[in-house]
Scaffold this active site. Structure first.
Site: not given
Length: 674
Positions: A206, A235, A264, A291, A403
């Site tokens: 991304r 990653q 990754n 994120d 989390d």
């Protein structure tokens, strides 16, 4: 005899802010032009299920009249112009003061609100709410000349269960400007200086999204003094450094930016690397997980750090998540792990997917009760360094439950988590994903069971084993054989013990994807023409729709008959042609069980798969499903003991260093000022 005095200093807790980009979709989160129309108290509704259902439907109804703030009224990050005679409220998500959170978790017991106004005759009125949602007028002031600064000293004593402070402003005979609003407190001198933060961002393919986020963090002047290092764990195969937006972000962040390239290892591997680097470096007060696919409100980071600085004990401070596509919609106000089912969910007296543009904070009774949580998602979550040093780093889970497990582990060690109003990001909503049935179903199943083995208060995990069996049969009856196989594989891997969690981290995803390819329900096609046309020998009975939502009795009957129906012979034509097409919104189990073959579209709308009933595979999977769940029921105590004993070792920095060894000595990208 001299009297010992404690020196105090003034510290800014929160300031009035307005949206940076003047995006009209988020105005309702900053200022409120609507009236407060409080919904009915649940105590008035009573215990009748019908009455509760009716009230829940009514609460969801919009109270908005559609009144809008004009972008030109925003004069700066903190200043707002109000037209003559108009009234608006700062009792909004980003500008109301969450008094009950400060009361419960910090050393602050009183605050001072200072509001500066311009405009003859303009007035400011301070309000508070209680946990039940009703509001009370507290104090007010009116500009007598051209401008005025008003100070209000406010106690936090009445906010033990919930409640907010806020202020409304009315313009007088001319336009008014609310230049600033600040909430301050007197704090001990040893709490005068703010902490610093390492921001840890895990990214994979991304590049533009991530680079724009870095630019946001770097260009905010208020946030900049709080930043120690921004770690980006790269990653993917499309590096953030190759984005057209990266150069500007690199210029803004300078030597604060470090891009670390590694394989990754999933979200948990990325975040654990950031946590490890932060603890090793030892210069930041906090590590903040964030994120890569978010839009950030930088002020929220400042507020989270400030709250953490003044907390009574080291406290994890989480932010909220709004939808990036519908930017006034709040995902959840606070999340818990329901202990009997061991499943994450919005707290029981709260609501998810709440649109604050449709029903504002002052009208939403449930939002005034303080929401105590078990964990906060790592889309935005601030962790004090002492917490990482004492309880360890993330579990090596790749994705899912890292989390929430960390929050439960911290809670057991005496470190609370607070999901803090006024700290938030905008994120791609999970409702647009299909992660309950795709490759991620393996990680959902495996990691939920591991977290339950570690933290469930019940001898055999409460309802975990029974619910897993029910879900497995549901997937089988829904022709989702790849999902059922992956969930079964997850249980087998849990039985193998915790010792392989680290070693399998780089390889498990590729193994799962290779395994799935043999099943038609996992073979996605973007073009509908890749599937045969729909044909069936018999039309629907009496022309009835195949996608009607059944009644409660109908649902129970369908659930009882569905497993048996899977053993019947296949209908003619169903091997060559799908019997129907189902959009994602209608692909519930009670619809899927009706077919021998059906084309099903995915939640994101980009592709579809062909589901085909296979009685022989169904029999085999059903037999293995029953056997492995019986084994889990027998062996739960042994497994729980095994995983709990291994927890300190597998979350230790030393264990993670071994996992990161192939990439630890590779040079990372440490930016220098241009």
């Amino acid at each position: 005899m001299s009297q010992q005095t404690t020196e105090t200093v003034t510290r800014l807790l929160q300031r009035q802010i307005l949206p940076i980009d003047k995006d009209t979709d988020v105005f309702a989160l900053y200022v409120d032009l609507e009236e407060a129309k409080l919904d009915t108290s649940r105590h008035e509704v009573g215990g009748s299920k019908a009455a509760k259902d009716l009230n829940n439907a009514a609460i969801r109804q919009s109270t908005s009249t559609g009144r809008k703030l004009h972008p030109d009224q925003i004069l700066s990050r903190t200043a707002l112009r109000i037209p003559q005679g108009q009234q608006l409220s700062f009792g909004s998500y980003f500008n109301a003061f969450p008094a009950s959170y400060w009361r419960r978790w910090t050393i602050v017991d009183k605050v001072r609100l200072t509001v500066t106004l311009k405009g003859r005759g303009a007035s400011v009125t301070v309000y508070k709410s209680m946990a039940a949602g009703h509001s009370q007028r507290v104090d007010s002031g009116t500009v007598e000349g051209d401008s005025g600064t008003f100070e209000f000293d406010l106690t936090l004593i009445p906010f033990v269960d919930g409640g907010w402070y806020w202020y409304d402003v009315v313009a007088g005979d001319e336009d008014a400007v609310v230049e600033s609003g600040e909430w301050t407190a007197q704090v001990p001198q040893d709490r005068a200086e703010h902490g610093s933060v390492d921001i840890c961002i895990t990214t994979m393919n991304r590049p533009d999204f991530c680079a724009k986020l870095l630019g946001q963090l770097g260009e905010d002047e208020t946030l900049r003094p709080y930043l120690d290092t921004v770690f980006v764990m790269e990653q993917g195969s499309q590096p953030v450094t190759e984005s057209e937006f990266f150069g500007e972000a690199e210029d803004l962040l300078g030597e604060r930016l470090r891009v670390i390239v590694q394989g990754n290892l999933g979200g948990s591997g990325g975040y654990a690397r950031g946590q490890l680097e932060s603890v090793r470096k030892g210069t930041a007060t906090y590590a903040l997980m964030m994120d890569d696919d978010v839009v950030c409100e930088p002020e929220g980071v400042v507020r989270a750090v400030t709250f953490g600085d003044l907390a009574k004990r080291p406290t994890i401070v989480g932010g909220h998540m709004f939808s990036i596509y519908s930017r006034s919609r709040l995902h959840s106000f606070g999340e818990i792990v329901q202990p009997w089912r061991f499943w994450w969910q919005t707290r029981l007296d709260g609501y998810s997917d709440w649109d604050l543009a449709a029903r504002n904070l002052r009208s939403s009774r449930w939002m005034h009760k303080r929401a105590d949580v078990d964990f906060n998602g790592w889309f935005m979550c601030l962790i004090p360094r002492p917490v990482l040093e004492q309880i360890g780093l993330s579990l090596p889970l790749f994705i899912k439950w890292d989390d929430s497990e960390f929050g439960l582990r911290a809670k057991e060690a005496g470190f609370p988590t607070v999901t803090f109003p006024g700290a938030a990001v905008w994120h791609v909503p999970w409702t647009d994903k299909n992660d309950g049935v795709d490759w991620q179903s393996y990680f959902h199943q495996r990691n939920r069971f591991i977290a339950a083995l570690l933290h469930s208060p019940y001898p055999r995990g409460g309802r975990m084993v029974r619910e897993s069996l029910n879900h497995q049969i549901k997937h089988l009856a829904s022709l989702q054989y790849s999902t059922a196989e992956l969930r079964h594989l997850a249980l087998e891997d849990i039985l193998a013990g915790p010792q392989t969690l680290h070693s399998e981290l780089p390889t498990k995803l590729s193994e799962i994807n290779a395994f799935r390819k043999q099943f038609s329900d996992a073979q996605l096609h973007a073009d509908r023409e890749d599937f045969p046309p729909v044909r069936r020998k018999k039309p629907p009975k009496k022309g009835k729709s195949d996608i009607e939502i059944p009644s409660r009795i109908g649902t129970l009957v369908a659930a009882g008959l569905a497993p048996i129906r899977q053993l019947r012979p296949l209908r003619p034509l169903s091997r060559e042609f799908p019997e129907a097409e189902l959009p994602a919104m209608d692909a519930a189990w009670f619809n899927l069980v009706k077919y021998d073959s059906v084309v099903v579209s995915m939640n994101d709308g980009s592709s579809a798969a062909l589901y085909k009933r296979d009685p022989e595979l169904y029999r085999d999977l059903l037999k293995r499903t029953i056997e492995i769940h019986r084994r889990f029921s027998r062996e739960w105590p042994r497994l729980a003991e095994q995983y709990r004993a291994a927890l300190p070792e597998i979350t230790s920095p030393e264990a993670w260093e071994k996992t990161f060894e192939p990439w630890l000595h590779e040079s990372d990208t440490s930016s220098e000022p241009r």
